[in-house]
Design a protein around this motif. Sequence first.
Motif, PDB file in Angstrom:
ATOM      1  N   HIS A  34       4.714   6.553  -2.663  1.00 18.94           N
ATOM      2  CA  HIS A  34       4.746   7.426  -3.411  1.00 18.94           C
ATOM      3  C   HIS A  34       5.422   8.992  -3.524  1.00 18.94           C
ATOM      4  O   HIS A  34       5.727  10.071  -3.947  1.00 18.94           O
ATOM      5  CB  HIS A  34       3.503   7.768  -4.020  1.00 18.94           C
ATOM      6  CG  HIS A  34       2.424   7.191  -3.952  1.00 18.94           C
ATOM      7  ND1 HIS A  34       1.731   6.546  -3.455  1.00 18.94           N
ATOM      8  CD2 HIS A  34       2.316   6.035  -5.359  1.00 18.94           C
ATOM      9  CE1 HIS A  34       0.778   5.564  -3.732  1.00 18.94           C
ATOM     10  NE2 HIS A  34       1.606   4.822  -5.342  1.00 18.94           N
ATOM     11  N   GLY A  35       6.903   8.596  -2.782  1.00 19.94           N
ATOM     12  CA  GLY A  35       7.547   9.781  -2.120  1.00 19.94           C
ATOM     13  C   GLY A  35       7.080  10.929  -2.263  1.00 19.94           C
ATOM     14  O   GLY A  35       7.677  12.310  -2.403  1.00 19.94           O
ATOM     15  N   GLY A  36       6.107  10.938  -1.605  1.00 24.56           N
ATOM     16  CA  GLY A  36       5.550  12.095  -0.650  1.00 24.56           C
ATOM     17  C   GLY A  36       4.276  12.441  -1.667  1.00 24.56           C
ATOM     18  O   GLY A  36       4.225  14.578  -1.677  1.00 24.56           O
ATOM     19  N   SER A  37       3.946  12.677  -2.744  1.00 21.61           N
ATOM     20  CA  SER A  37       3.125  13.005  -3.779  1.00 21.61           C
ATOM     21  C   SER A  37       2.259  12.639  -4.063  1.00 21.61           C
ATOM     22  O   SER A  37       1.701  11.358  -2.699  1.00 21.61           O
ATOM     23  CB  SER A  37       3.673  12.650  -5.566  1.00 21.61           C
ATOM     24  OG  SER A  37       4.865  13.033  -5.972  1.00 21.61           O
ATOM     25  N   ALA A  38       1.000  12.849  -2.962  1.00 16.21           N
ATOM     26  CA  ALA A  38      -0.435  12.393  -3.485  1.00 16.21           C
ATOM     27  C   ALA A  38      -1.042  11.836  -4.252  1.00 16.21           C
ATOM     28  O   ALA A  38      -0.403  12.356  -5.346  1.00 16.21           O
ATOM     29  CB  ALA A  38      -0.610  14.104  -2.803  1.00 16.21           C
ATOM     30  N   GLY A  39      -2.172  11.418  -5.127  1.00 15.33           N
ATOM     31  CA  GLY A  39      -2.439  11.057  -6.226  1.00 15.33           C
ATOM     32  C   GLY A  39      -3.931  10.065  -5.970  1.00 15.33           C
ATOM     33  O   GLY A  39      -4.409  10.667  -4.851  1.00 15.33           O
ATOM     34  N   ALA A  40      -4.238   9.467  -7.072  1.00 18.00           N
ATOM     35  CA  ALA A  40      -5.445   8.764  -6.807  1.00 18.00           C
ATOM     36  C   ALA A  40      -5.966   7.599  -8.230  1.00 18.00           C
ATOM     37  O   ALA A  40      -4.107   7.591  -9.361  1.00 18.00           O
ATOM     38  CB  ALA A  40      -7.402   9.537  -7.660  1.00 18.00           C
ATOM     39  N   PHE A  41      -6.277   6.559  -8.151  1.00 16.93           N
ATOM     40  CA  PHE A  41      -6.685   6.532  -8.822  1.00 16.93           C
ATOM     41  C   PHE A  41      -7.866   5.710  -9.139  1.00 16.93           C
ATOM     42  O   PHE A  41      -8.303   5.902  -8.446  1.00 16.93           O
ATOM     43  CB  PHE A  41      -5.628   4.162  -8.620  1.00 16.93           C
ATOM     44  CG  PHE A  41      -6.082   3.737  -7.612  1.00 16.93           C
ATOM     45  CD1 PHE A  41      -6.904   2.975  -7.666  1.00 16.93           C
ATOM     46  CD2 PHE A  41      -4.899   3.840  -6.039  1.00 16.93           C
ATOM     47  CE1 PHE A  41      -6.813   1.446  -6.439  1.00 16.93           C
ATOM     48  CE2 PHE A  41      -5.451   3.488  -5.189  1.00 16.93           C
ATOM     49  CZ  PHE A  41      -7.175   2.190  -5.013  1.00 16.93           C
TER      50      PHE A  41
END
Length: 156
Positions: free
Chosen positions: A64-71
Amino acid sequence: MTAVGVRLDHLAIAQQYAAAPEQWPVAPRFSPVERWYHRLAVTDDYEVWLLTWLPGQGTEIHDHGGSAGAFHVFQGTLVEDTVANSRGGARVVSRELGEGAGRRFGEHHVHRMTNLSTQPAVSVHVYGPALTTMTKYRLGPEGLEILTVERAGSEW
């Protein structure tokens, strides 16, 4: 803007959006040609996406290009394969996530997601900061090999 040192809970944000589908600006759509996706919201700190998955649809291995996140899985079941480079190649770990399940991930997360079930699936994804690039990979004899780097605004 987020206060310095405060980390957003991306999974909580995904769950909040999933709990209020009547507030989504669009209803989920399904396409037999490709996965459907729509950005639900964007802030200074994160963005929220709605994705649909017909049986058999999935992503390539990507980051994700250095982005953190969640689903969060709103409907149906998805399989996530996480991929990590290790000595002698890549290690793949699969997990099935059913309706109501979710997962956080960090800035260096590499995975693919697939609907291996016989029913459609819908998921809500949050990325912080907003996605600017996504690198797609393939599994080669030496581990992960870069295929392409996609840029926001031109490839999605």
